[in-house]
Design an enzyme around this catalytic site. Structure first.
Site, PDB file in Angstrom:
ATOM      1  N   ASP A 146       0.846  -1.188   0.000  1.00  0.00           N
ATOM      2  CA  ASP A 146       0.000   0.000   0.000  1.00  0.00           C
ATOM      3  C   ASP A 146       0.888   1.247   0.000  1.00  0.00           C
ATOM      4  OD1 ASP A 146      -2.759   1.164   0.349  1.00  0.00           O
ATOM      5  OD2 ASP A 146      -1.646   2.168   1.957  1.00  0.00           O
ATOM      6  N   TYR A 193       3.211   9.739   0.698  1.00  0.00           N
ATOM      7  CA  TYR A 193       4.146   9.169   1.667  1.00  0.00           C
ATOM      8  C   TYR A 193       5.610   9.510   1.336  1.00  0.00           C
ATOM      9  CZ  TYR A 193       0.002   6.328   2.835  1.00  0.00           C
ATOM     10  OH  TYR A 193      -1.266   5.905   3.168  1.00  0.00           O
ATOM     11  N   LYS A 212      -2.000   6.112  -4.359  1.00  0.00           N
ATOM     12  CA  LYS A 212      -3.127   7.034  -4.131  1.00  0.00           C
ATOM     13  C   LYS A 212      -2.819   8.410  -4.684  1.00  0.00           C
ATOM     14  CE  LYS A 212      -3.721   4.648   0.230  1.00  0.00           C
ATOM     15  NZ  LYS A 212      -2.331   4.453   0.705  1.00  0.00           N
ATOM     16  N   HIS A 263      -6.853   9.580  -2.330  1.00  0.00           N
ATOM     17  CA  HIS A 263      -6.450   9.488  -0.923  1.00  0.00           C
ATOM     18  C   HIS A 263      -7.591   9.940  -0.005  1.00  0.00           C
ATOM     19  CE1 HIS A 263      -2.426   9.097   1.259  1.00  0.00           C
ATOM     20  NE2 HIS A 263      -3.382   8.896   2.133  1.00  0.00           N
TER      21      HIS A 263
HETATM   22  N1  LIG Z   1      -6.007   5.891   3.026  1.00  0.00           N
HETATM   23  C1  LIG Z   1      -5.594   6.597   4.062  1.00  0.00           C
HETATM   24  O1  LIG Z   1      -6.023   7.742   4.280  1.00  0.00           O
HETATM   25  C2  LIG Z   1      -4.629   5.993   5.039  1.00  0.00           C
HETATM   26  C3  LIG Z   1      -4.454   6.593   6.293  1.00  0.00           C
HETATM   27  C4  LIG Z   1      -3.565   6.004   7.197  1.00  0.00           C
HETATM   28  C5  LIG Z   1      -2.859   4.859   6.834  1.00  0.00           C
HETATM   29  N2  LIG Z   1      -3.036   4.311   5.583  1.00  0.00           N
HETATM   30  C6  LIG Z   1      -2.279   3.093   5.176  1.00  0.00           C
HETATM   31  O2  LIG Z   1      -2.469   2.084   6.176  1.00  0.00           O
HETATM   32  C7  LIG Z   1      -1.198   1.639   6.666  1.00  0.00           C
HETATM   33  C8  LIG Z   1      -1.338   1.176   8.096  1.00  0.00           C
HETATM   34  O3  LIG Z   1      -1.743   2.227   8.965  1.00  0.00           O
HETATM   35  P1  LIG Z   1      -0.723   2.960   9.962  1.00  0.00           P
HETATM   36  O4  LIG Z   1       0.657   2.834   9.449  1.00  0.00           O
HETATM   37  O5  LIG Z   1      -1.215   4.343  10.176  1.00  0.00           O
HETATM   38  O6  LIG Z   1      -0.913   2.191  11.345  1.00  0.00           O
HETATM   39  P2  LIG Z   1      -0.780   0.669  11.844  1.00  0.00           P
HETATM   40  O7  LIG Z   1      -0.436  -0.232  10.751  1.00  0.00           O
HETATM   41  O8  LIG Z   1      -1.991   0.432  12.668  1.00  0.00           O
HETATM   42  O9  LIG Z   1       0.464   0.780  12.861  1.00  0.00           O
HETATM   43  C9  LIG Z   1       1.782   0.930  12.404  1.00  0.00           C
HETATM   44  C10 LIG Z   1       2.682   1.027  13.643  1.00  0.00           C
HETATM   45  O10 LIG Z   1       2.631  -0.202  14.372  1.00  0.00           O
HETATM   46  C11 LIG Z   1       3.943  -0.687  14.596  1.00  0.00           C
HETATM   47  N3  LIG Z   1       3.875  -2.150  14.454  1.00  0.00           N
HETATM   48  C12 LIG Z   1       3.662  -2.880  13.325  1.00  0.00           C
HETATM   49  N4  LIG Z   1       3.608  -4.179  13.595  1.00  0.00           N
HETATM   50  C13 LIG Z   1       3.801  -4.307  14.922  1.00  0.00           C
HETATM   51  C14 LIG Z   1       3.878  -5.421  15.778  1.00  0.00           C
HETATM   52  N5  LIG Z   1       3.714  -6.672  15.323  1.00  0.00           N
HETATM   53  N6  LIG Z   1       4.098  -5.185  17.112  1.00  0.00           N
HETATM   54  C15 LIG Z   1       4.257  -3.921  17.570  1.00  0.00           C
HETATM   55  N7  LIG Z   1       4.196  -2.824  16.801  1.00  0.00           N
HETATM   56  C16 LIG Z   1       3.972  -3.012  15.479  1.00  0.00           C
HETATM   57  C17 LIG Z   1       4.791  -0.054  13.521  1.00  0.00           C
HETATM   58  O11 LIG Z   1       6.131   0.112  13.957  1.00  0.00           O
HETATM   59  P3  LIG Z   1       7.350  -0.623  13.166  1.00  0.00           P
HETATM   60  O12 LIG Z   1       7.420   0.007  11.816  1.00  0.00           O
HETATM   61  O13 LIG Z   1       8.542  -0.366  14.019  1.00  0.00           O
HETATM   62  O14 LIG Z   1       6.978  -2.080  13.135  1.00  0.00           O
HETATM   63  C18 LIG Z   1       4.116   1.301  13.321  1.00  0.00           C
HETATM   64  O15 LIG Z   1       4.614   2.245  14.230  1.00  0.00           O
HETATM   65  C19 LIG Z   1      -0.312   2.875   6.448  1.00  0.00           C
HETATM   66  O16 LIG Z   1       1.069   2.570   6.547  1.00  0.00           O
HETATM   67  C20 LIG Z   1      -0.766   3.304   5.081  1.00  0.00           C
HETATM   68  O17 LIG Z   1      -0.183   2.466   4.077  1.00  0.00           O
HETATM   69  C21 LIG Z   1      -3.936   4.848   4.699  1.00  0.00           C
END
Ligand SMILES: NC(=O)c1ccc[n+]([C@@H]2O[C@H](COP(=O)([O-])OP(=O)(O)OC[C@H]3O[C@@H](n4cnc5c(N)ncnc54)[C@H](OP(=O)(O)O)[C@@H]3O)[C@@H](O)[C@H]2O)c1
Length: 285
Positions: A44, A49, A78, A111
């Site tokens: 994704d 980003y 996006k 997005h």
């Molecule tokens: N469409 C949109 O508007 C939108 C908005 C927000 C996000 N997104 C997409 O969704 C993806 C995921 O959302 P997000 O990045 O905001 O949040 P998330 O995936 O809920 O959380 C990511 C965080 O969790 C940590 N993490 C990952 N696996 C872990 C584990 N097994 N144990 C402990 N910590 C862990 C990561 O750190 P480490 O890297 O150190 O593992 C990072 O700090 C984004 O990266 C993006 O691609 C889209």
């Protein structure tokens, strides 16, 4: 349990992908290469980003090495919100393709349903007057609510139904109604922030920690799994694609080990039944 979601376009999206928001320079390349070795095929990405060229390097290397074939990969990007005007879309999409070193994307999302005025790149703190008046109508699709989807689907002359809606979802924002609505309309759903984005940059003092929730911890313990794995599995069992972000090899690997256990109906009810509500990704003035 399916490891792919069938899209209305007849495409198949691997149900588990790697998120790349905040995969910073120097880390994104290694994370994507490691993830491909682990077995991830869905990535994704987004223009916003600012790491698509690193991801592109990683993809090219793995493709050249023959570790994976292009048709096995599912690459999402996006359109950033300052490029909603029809005249700007093609050029910025081509920039994304050039950065990713690809000649096609598997899914291109808006997005956000709201356009921002062209020019300024990252108005994360948005003044409402900066929202562009273009609105939904010509493009789609991430962060759409039921009303916006209905407006889009009833647009006269609509030729293509959107394939996917990407929305925030986790136990404190389960989005039951929106997910059922999309699935009923034949639109697949992807859950972002599935782990509650523990290191979210705009963290407020009351920022949630799903990992510390006693009920989530208890369910994880029962299955001899980590809380993160339970949160990912929750989405998979709802037939929702899920894209946890990580640049830490141990987490990337752990997050992929979610196909060898099954949450019970009661556990699913618990995970979707919290009274607590919390939205991480909210526009603020
Ligand atoms: N469409 C949109 O508007 C939108 C908005 C927000 C996000 N997104 C997409 O969704 C993806 C995921 O959302 P997000 O990045 O905001 O949040 P998330 O995936 O809920 O959380 C990511 C965080 O969790 C940590 N993490 C990952 N696996 C872990 C584990 N097994 N144990 C402990 N910590 C862990 C990561 O750190 P480490 O890297 O150190 O593992 C990072 O700090 C984004 O990266 C993006 O691609 C889209």
């Amino acid at each position: 349990m399916a490891t792919y979601l069938e899209l209305p376009t007849r495409g198949r999206m691997p149900i588990l992908g790697l998120g790349t928001w905040q995969s910073l320079q120097g880390a994104a390349r290694g994370a994507v290469k490691f993830a491909i070795d682990v077995g991830y095929r869905h990535f994704d990405c987004a223009y916003m980003y600012q790491n698509e060229s690193e991801i592109g390097d990683a993809l090219r290397q793995k493709l050249q090495e023959g570790v994976v074939r292009r048709e096995e990969l599912f690459i999402v990007s996006k359109l950033w919100s300052t490029f909603h005007e029809r005249s700007l879309v093609k050029e910025v999409c081509q920039k994304t393709l050039a950065a990713l070193q690809l000649d096609y994307l598997d899914l291109y999302l808006m997005h956000s349903p709201m356009g921002f005025k062209p020019g300024r790149f990252l108005p994360l703190k948005i003044k409402m007057k900066e929202l562009n008046s273009i609105g939904i109508p010509t493009l789609w699709f991430s962060n759409f609510n039921c009303e916006q989807i209905d407006r889009l689907l009833s647009k006269p002359g609509l030729r293509h139904k959107p394939a996917n809606n990407q929305i925030e979802s986790h136990p404190y924002l389960p989005q039951e109604e929106l997910i059922k609505f999309c699935q009923f309309k034949g639109i697949s759903v992807t859950a972002y922030c599935p782990l509650g984005a523990p290191n979210w940059p705009g963290s407020k003092p009351d920022h949630i920690s799903l990992f510390d929730d006693p009920q989530i911890k208890e369910i994880a313990l029962k299955h001899n799994k980590m809380a993160a794995q339970v949160l990912i599995r929750l989405q998979i069992q709802r037939n929702v694609s899920v894209i946890p972000k990580s640049v830490t090899p141990q987490h990337i690997e752990e997050n992929f080990k979610v196909f060898d256990f099954e949450l019970t109906e009661e556990e699913m009810e618990t995970l979707l039944g919290f009274k607590k509500r919390y939205r991480i990704c909210a526009l603020s003035e």
